[in-house]
Design a protein around this motif. Structure first.
Motif, PDB file in Angstrom:
ATOM      1  N   MET A  80      17.894 -45.449   3.150  1.00  0.00           N
ATOM      2  CA  MET A  80      18.953 -45.528   4.160  1.00  0.00           C
ATOM      3  C   MET A  80      20.319 -45.257   3.531  1.00  0.00           C
ATOM      4  N   PHE A  81      20.556 -45.817   2.344  1.00  0.00           N
ATOM      5  CA  PHE A  81      21.813 -45.573   1.641  1.00  0.00           C
ATOM      6  C   PHE A  81      21.954 -44.091   1.303  1.00  0.00           C
ATOM      7  N   LEU A  82      20.878 -43.475   0.790  1.00  0.00           N
ATOM      8  CA  LEU A  82      20.947 -42.068   0.397  1.00  0.00           C
ATOM      9  C   LEU A  82      21.240 -41.171   1.594  1.00  0.00           C
ATOM     10  N   GLU A  83      20.663 -41.503   2.736  1.00  0.00           N
ATOM     11  CA  GLU A  83      20.941 -40.711   3.932  1.00  0.00           C
ATOM     12  C   GLU A  83      22.417 -40.818   4.312  1.00  0.00           C
ATOM     13  N   ALA A  84      22.964 -42.025   4.263  1.00  0.00           N
ATOM     14  CA  ALA A  84      24.384 -42.211   4.589  1.00  0.00           C
ATOM     15  C   ALA A  84      25.280 -41.526   3.570  1.00  0.00           C
ATOM     16  N   ALA A  85      24.836 -41.469   2.306  1.00  0.00           N
ATOM     17  CA  ALA A  85      25.650 -40.886   1.239  1.00  0.00           C
ATOM     18  C   ALA A  85      25.786 -39.382   1.360  1.00  0.00           C
ATOM     19  N   GLN A  86      24.992 -38.740   2.207  1.00  0.00           N
ATOM     20  CA  GLN A  86      25.133 -37.302   2.394  1.00  0.00           C
ATOM     21  C   GLN A  86      26.487 -36.955   2.992  1.00  0.00           C
ATOM     22  N   GLN A  87      27.113 -37.912   3.666  1.00  0.00           N
ATOM     23  CA  GLN A  87      28.397 -37.655   4.296  1.00  0.00           C
ATOM     24  C   GLN A  87      29.435 -38.694   3.878  1.00  0.00           C
ATOM     25  N   ALA A  88      29.289 -39.235   2.674  1.00  0.00           N
ATOM     26  CA  ALA A  88      30.228 -40.246   2.192  1.00  0.00           C
ATOM     27  C   ALA A  88      30.289 -40.213   0.678  1.00  0.00           C
ATOM     28  N   ASP A  89      31.392 -40.741   0.146  1.00  0.00           N
ATOM     29  CA  ASP A  89      31.550 -40.874  -1.301  1.00  0.00           C
ATOM     30  C   ASP A  89      31.048 -42.226  -1.792  1.00  0.00           C
ATOM     31  N   LEU A  90      31.117 -43.225  -0.912  1.00  0.00           N
ATOM     32  CA  LEU A  90      30.663 -44.570  -1.256  1.00  0.00           C
ATOM     33  C   LEU A  90      30.032 -45.190  -0.016  1.00  0.00           C
ATOM     34  N   VAL A  91      28.844 -45.767  -0.192  1.00  0.00           N
ATOM     35  CA  VAL A  91      28.155 -46.461   0.898  1.00  0.00           C
ATOM     36  C   VAL A  91      28.106 -47.943   0.543  1.00  0.00           C
ATOM     37  N   GLU A 283      23.507 -23.545  11.021  1.00  0.00           N
ATOM     38  CA  GLU A 283      23.811 -22.616  12.105  1.00  0.00           C
ATOM     39  C   GLU A 283      23.901 -21.172  11.615  1.00  0.00           C
ATOM     40  N   GLU A 284      24.396 -20.992  10.402  1.00  0.00           N
ATOM     41  CA  GLU A 284      24.653 -19.653   9.896  1.00  0.00           C
ATOM     42  C   GLU A 284      23.376 -18.949   9.446  1.00  0.00           C
ATOM     43  N   CYS A 285      22.494 -19.712   8.769  1.00  0.00           N
ATOM     44  CA  CYS A 285      21.326 -19.043   8.198  1.00  0.00           C
ATOM     45  C   CYS A 285      20.054 -19.877   8.220  1.00  0.00           C
ATOM     46  N   GLY A 286      20.042 -21.008   8.944  1.00  0.00           N
ATOM     47  CA  GLY A 286      18.819 -21.788   9.077  1.00  0.00           C
ATOM     48  C   GLY A 286      18.473 -22.654   7.885  1.00  0.00           C
ATOM     49  N   LEU A 287      19.431 -22.911   6.999  1.00  0.00           N
ATOM     50  CA  LEU A 287      19.190 -23.745   5.826  1.00  0.00           C
ATOM     51  C   LEU A 287      19.480 -25.212   6.141  1.00  0.00           C
ATOM     52  N   ARG A 288      18.535 -26.087   5.846  1.00  0.00           N
ATOM     53  CA  ARG A 288      18.802 -27.523   5.894  1.00  0.00           C
ATOM     54  C   ARG A 288      19.024 -27.975   4.458  1.00  0.00           C
ATOM     55  N   ILE A 289      20.231 -28.463   4.183  1.00  0.00           N
ATOM     56  CA  ILE A 289      20.618 -28.752   2.806  1.00  0.00           C
ATOM     57  C   ILE A 289      20.950 -30.224   2.632  1.00  0.00           C
ATOM     58  N   GLN A 290      20.859 -30.664   1.385  1.00  0.00           N
ATOM     59  CA  GLN A 290      21.332 -31.981   0.974  1.00  0.00           C
ATOM     60  C   GLN A 290      22.454 -31.764  -0.026  1.00  0.00           C
ATOM     61  N   LEU A 291      23.632 -32.255   0.313  1.00  0.00           N
ATOM     62  CA  LEU A 291      24.794 -32.005  -0.536  1.00  0.00           C
ATOM     63  C   LEU A 291      24.714 -32.804  -1.825  1.00  0.00           C
ATOM     64  N   THR A 316      36.665 -26.834   1.050  1.00  0.00           N
ATOM     65  CA  THR A 316      36.001 -27.787   0.169  1.00  0.00           C
ATOM     66  C   THR A 316      34.629 -27.236  -0.189  1.00  0.00           C
ATOM     67  N   PHE A 317      34.296 -27.275  -1.477  1.00  0.00           N
ATOM     68  CA  PHE A 317      33.057 -26.671  -1.952  1.00  0.00           C
ATOM     69  C   PHE A 317      32.127 -27.737  -2.522  1.00  0.00           C
ATOM     70  N   PHE A 318      30.828 -27.606  -2.198  1.00  0.00           N
ATOM     71  CA  PHE A 318      29.821 -28.565  -2.639  1.00  0.00           C
ATOM     72  C   PHE A 318      28.632 -27.839  -3.264  1.00  0.00           C
ATOM     73  N   THR A 319      28.029 -28.478  -4.259  1.00  0.00           N
ATOM     74  CA  THR A 319      26.697 -28.037  -4.657  1.00  0.00           C
ATOM     75  C   THR A 319      25.715 -28.554  -3.612  1.00  0.00           C
ATOM     76  N   ALA A 320      24.546 -27.917  -3.503  1.00  0.00           N
ATOM     77  CA  ALA A 320      23.588 -28.328  -2.479  1.00  0.00           C
ATOM     78  C   ALA A 320      22.171 -28.019  -2.912  1.00  0.00           C
ATOM     79  N   GLU A 321      21.268 -28.857  -2.445  1.00  0.00           N
ATOM     80  CA  GLU A 321      19.839 -28.648  -2.653  1.00  0.00           C
ATOM     81  C   GLU A 321      19.227 -28.226  -1.326  1.00  0.00           C
ATOM     82  N   VAL A 322      18.400 -27.205  -1.339  1.00  0.00           N
ATOM     83  CA  VAL A 322      17.756 -26.718  -0.115  1.00  0.00           C
ATOM     84  C   VAL A 322      16.538 -27.591   0.179  1.00  0.00           C
ATOM     85  N   MET A 323      16.540 -28.195   1.372  1.00  0.00           N
ATOM     86  CA  MET A 323      15.420 -29.034   1.791  1.00  0.00           C
ATOM     87  C   MET A 323      14.342 -28.201   2.478  1.00  0.00           C
ATOM     88  N   ASP A 324      14.755 -27.324   3.389  1.00  0.00           N
ATOM     89  CA  ASP A 324      13.818 -26.377   3.991  1.00  0.00           C
ATOM     90  C   ASP A 324      14.604 -25.254   4.650  1.00  0.00           C
TER      91      ASP A 324
END
Length: 373
Positions: A80-91, A283-291, A316-324
């Protein structure tokens, strides 16, 4: 260790007389995901946290948790924390979000904790329901933004100070509800000294923030700028977010009518940079990513022929992992996703700010392992 996500555990042992360190060493010998950091003397809760944070940063982890080792903090909440951390710096794990969730506490201790939360909010302005809680998930960039050696607190006020230092910098902090079950054996470390330290620390934080009860304005000197400004020309600020998504030794590039770009685009009103980056990739290319890590923020001065407007594109630029990946989820049919080696991608990217971000991502990737928590 049975969690649905892969985690590694660090036990910080301050020469505990009850044999904790020995038991932890035995577990670590049997399981490579368990690590032990021994310290020769007891120097306080805050120093132990800092030692653990430094170890995690040195070993390349992107998500760093702190939680009590007596199971008063439930490890099952980590996903649950990891999911919230996708859009936060601190959970923050909150015992008081949408109600009270505390087991095995006397009423006096509950009242002390609730009063402390109100006191912190009154003095500092931090809007959190449980600023003294010790179940947290930091993104790497958050810990890197802290000068860990400069943190003064050593008791429970350590939790208040670390959160306030990030909050006043404008970092994104969210709370998730947890159930706190106090230990049924052993004794609390709460003492009069710890309470006094917290009472004084709150005022120290207030004055460090120049007696403001709001976060500080963003520091523009940390924003890179690309392009040459046209003298006397007014530039319209446009916010955007982009991701550097990798598969093996290749990065994702979007080919569009205007050129080659990183996946990303403009932020919508009320949207965070993280939310925009995730939405745009889908939306742009169908990538579901984890930042992963925030690489940085850069301005690019451009002229848009279609709109006949000069823009200051703050991205703002982020590294990302492709989930699917599923191309049917993309809603922009004139955009084509391709995977290119980094050197080839650098040659194709249209904007200098995006080339800079990709180079930074490659430098970070070469310097440490990534994607661990």
């Amino acid at each position: 260790m049975a969690l649905p996500v892969k985690v590694q555990t660090l036990v910080v042992d301050d020469n505990s007389p009850d044999g904790t360190g020995k038991i932890a060493d035995e577990l670590a010998a049997k399981n490579g995901a368990i690590h032990v950091l021994h310290r020769t003397e007891k120097s306080g809760l805050g120093r132990a946290y800092i030692a653990g944070f430094k170890w995690a940063l040195e070993h390349g982890f992107d998500f760093i948790f702190e939680l009590d080792g007596d199971f008063s903090h439930n490890p099952d909440d980590i996903p649950m924390f990891l999911e919230a951390a996708q859009q936060a710096d601190l959970v923050l794990g909150s015992r008081y979000k949408n109600g009270i969730r505390v087991i095995n506490w006397p009423l006096s201790r509950l009242m002390l904790s609730k009063s402390a939360a109100k006191y912190v909010k009154l003095i500092t302005g931090m809007p959190f329901t449980d600023p003294t809680g010790g179940y947290k998930c930091f993104r790497r960039r958050a810990l890197e933004a802290l000068n860990l050696d400069d943190i003064r607190s050593n008791g429970y006020s350590f939790q208040i100070e670390t959160t306030h230092r990030l909050w006043r910098r404008g970092m994104r902090i969210v709370e998730v509800p947890i159930v706190f079950t106090d230990r049924f054996q052993g004794h609390s470390k709460m003492s009069g000294h710890i309470v006094r330290e917290a009472l004084l620390m709150v005022w120290r934080l207030f004055f460090q923030n120049n007696m403001r009860r709001t976060p500080r304005p963003p520091q523009l000197e940390s924003i890179r700028e690309f392009g040459t400004a046209v003298p006397g020309q007014t530039y319209v600020l446009r916010l955007g977010s982009y991701s550097i998504a990798r598969q093996a030794d290749r990065v994702a590039i979007v080919l569009a009518p205007g050129g080659a770009y990183l996946p990303g685009g403009a932020q919508q009103p009320g949207e965070s940079p993280e939310q925009a980056a995730v939405r745009e990739a889908l939306e742009e290319c169908g990538l579901r990513i984890q930042l992963g890590r925030c690489i940085g923020v850069a301005d690019e001065l451009v002229y848009a022929d279609k709109e006949q407007t000069y823009f200051r594109k703050r991205c703002t630029f982020f590294t990302a992992e492709v989930m699917d990946f599923d191309s049917s989820r993309a809603i922009e049919p004139d955009h084509q996703l391709v995977w290119l080696p980094p050197a080839e991608a650098l040659a194709k990217l249209r904007h200098e700010s995006q080339r800079w971000a990709l180079q930074e991502a490659e430098r970070i990737r070469a310097s440490r392992p990534s994607g661990r928590h």
